[in-house]
Design an enzyme around this catalytic site. Structure first.
Site, PDB file in Angstrom:
ATOM      1  N   ASP A 129      -1.661   0.095   8.592  1.00  0.00           N
ATOM      2  CA  ASP A 129      -1.791  -0.315   7.192  1.00  0.00           C
ATOM      3  C   ASP A 129      -2.337  -1.739   7.111  1.00  0.00           C
ATOM      4  O   ASP A 129      -3.082  -2.074   6.193  1.00  0.00           O
ATOM      5  CB  ASP A 129      -0.428  -0.246   6.483  1.00  0.00           C
ATOM      6  CG  ASP A 129       0.224   1.114   6.643  1.00  0.00           C
ATOM      7  OD1 ASP A 129       0.095   1.943   5.737  1.00  0.00           O
ATOM      8  OD2 ASP A 129       0.858   1.336   7.698  1.00  0.00           O
ATOM      9  N   ASP A 165      -3.781  -2.741   1.280  1.00  0.00           N
ATOM     10  CA  ASP A 165      -3.754  -1.290   1.462  1.00  0.00           C
ATOM     11  C   ASP A 165      -2.455  -0.821   0.826  1.00  0.00           C
ATOM     12  O   ASP A 165      -1.376  -0.993   1.397  1.00  0.00           O
ATOM     13  CB  ASP A 165      -3.792  -0.930   2.952  1.00  0.00           C
ATOM     14  CG  ASP A 165      -3.702   0.573   3.177  1.00  0.00           C
ATOM     15  OD1 ASP A 165      -4.291   1.336   2.388  1.00  0.00           O
ATOM     16  OD2 ASP A 165      -3.032   0.990   4.142  1.00  0.00           O
ATOM     17  N   GLU A 178      -7.634  -1.225  -1.789  1.00  0.00           N
ATOM     18  CA  GLU A 178      -8.081   0.145  -1.567  1.00  0.00           C
ATOM     19  C   GLU A 178      -7.631   1.008  -2.738  1.00  0.00           C
ATOM     20  O   GLU A 178      -6.478   0.955  -3.154  1.00  0.00           O
ATOM     21  CB  GLU A 178      -7.506   0.691  -0.257  1.00  0.00           C
ATOM     22  CG  GLU A 178      -8.050   2.051   0.101  1.00  0.00           C
ATOM     23  CD  GLU A 178      -7.596   2.527   1.468  1.00  0.00           C
ATOM     24  OE1 GLU A 178      -7.005   3.619   1.533  1.00  0.00           O
ATOM     25  OE2 GLU A 178      -7.835   1.810   2.465  1.00  0.00           O
TER      26      GLU A 178
END
Length: 188
Positions: free
Chosen positions: A146, A11, A71
């Site tokens: 996260d 992430d 992501e």
């Protein structure tokens, strides 16, 4: 024989970057590790990027992932934030390329949809569903979301790669029925 692979989820972030690792054996996934790369104490943006490269490289060296799921940056209104996020993502991708780890990118909406069934799910909902899906204990849950977002990217990739792709292509129900007469009950 069951195949085994390790998926690294990332992430991206410029202050805090999440990572999560899944071990996949056959069609079962289990969390290996998750955490964050915290760069908030580093004021120089270029040194932050260097830290991302070093830490992602270290994670790859330690866990030897077979694939990386990352992501994709979402399109926000702040162009500067998006640029910084894109740089962080690019550095993490460069670390994977440096180690010949194949990369798969997923939009945040796709990750949330794969895990919760709701593309507008909150970080807390994603974390809660991952906790259930992976049978995680409360002590396994990280302080920073996260990390669970990164684990979510890895789990989304597991879900996507776990589905066998059909070689057949159909142009609507009539086409499906015509190509699968042996599978369709004619109401008899």
């Amino acid at each position: 024989m069951k195949t085994e692979k390790i998926i690294l989820g990332i992430d991206p972030g410029t202050n805090v970057m999440g990572y999560g690792l899944l071990r996949v054996v056959g069609n079962k996934a289990q969390m290996m590790a998750m955490g964050v790369i915290d760069m908030r104490r580093e004021s120089d943006p270029y040194l932050r990027l260097g830290r991302i490269f070093e830490r992602v490289t270290g994670i790859i060296d330690e866990f030897l992932p077979d694939e990386m799921a990352i992501e994709a940056p979402f399109f926000g209104k702040n162009v500067q934030s998006m640029l910084k996020l894109g740089r962080a993502q690019g550095v993490a991708i460069a670390a994977a390329i440096h180690h010949s780890v194949p990369i798969h990118e997923y939009a945040p909406l796709k990750i949330k949809m794969a895990i919760t069934g709701n593309g507008s799910a909150s970080k807390e909902q994603v974390a809660g569903m991952l906790k259930r899906l992976l049978k995680l204990e409360e002590r396994d849950m990280p302080r920073f979301m996260d990390a669970t977002d990164a684990l979510g990217a890895a789990y989304c990739h597991f879900m996507q790669s776990g589905r066998p792709e059909s070689q057949a292509h159909y142009h609507g129900w009539k086409d499906f029925i015509n190509k699968n007469k042996d599978k369709v009950n004619n109401g008899l």
